[in-house]
Every structure is written in structure tokens, then in C-alpha cells.
Design a protein around this motif. Structure first.
Motif: not given
Length: 102
Positions: A37-38, A40-43, A45
């Protein structure tokens, strides 16, 4: 009021270190947030942050094992975190990752 540009190098370094520690503590508390999720959202992790940490050490001629860097970021050995908190990526998460990361 102080501006970023007016900070001396040591104060800037200390503020950046404090921000890093706060980010790491936040990520350790939010074990419900999955790395995919990180990504996908922020590029980035937790693993990326661990790599940045190890790379910063290498730039300073400090040999730091990647797994040690991961433990610093995860707050425990990665294998333990993975066992306790990591879930399988959904098809939607996998598709979003492929769309943004090839």
C-alpha cells in the motif's frame, strides 16, 4: 521565526534525524499498513527506507548489514514482522503495483 535556510548545519541535521525517528516510530505503530500500500500510494515502503538507511551508512564508510537496517526500521527482525503483520497482496494491490512500477 526561523527559516529552513537560516538553520545551521548541525541543527538541520538534528531536525532531520528527529523527523526520521518520528517516521520510523510511526511506521512501527502502524503495522496494519502494508508495504505494498505504501509503494502504491507513496512510491516507497519500509524496505526502501531500510535501503536508504544502509546506503547512508555506506556513504560514510560504515558497513551496515541490510537486515540490521531493516530491524531498525521495522523494530524487530523482518522475518518476525512479516510473520506477524504481513498479509498477502490482493489482486487489486498487485495490479496497482504493476501499473506504477512495471
Amino acid at each position: 521565526m526561523t527559516t529552513i535556510k537560516s538553520l545551521d548545519e548541525q541543527t538541520q541535521l538534528e531536525l532531520e534525524a528527529a523527523a526520521f525517528r518520528t517516521l520510523v516510530a510511526h511506521l512501527q505503530k502502524r503495522s496494519d499498513v502494508q508495504n505494498i500500500d505504501m509503494m502504491n500510494l507513496a512510491g516507497f515502503c519500509r524496505n526502501c527506507l531500510s535501503k536508504y538507511y544502509a546506503a547512508a551508512a555506506a556513504e560514510r564508510n560504515v558497513t551496515l548489514d541490510y537486515e540490521d537496517a531493516r530491524e531498525r526500521v521495522y523494530g524487530m527482525p523482518y522475518s518476525q514482522w512479516k510473520e506477524q503483520f504481513q498479509t498477502d497482496a490482493t489482486p487489486e494491490q498487485q495490479a496497482a503495483y504493476k501499473a506504477t512500477h512495471g
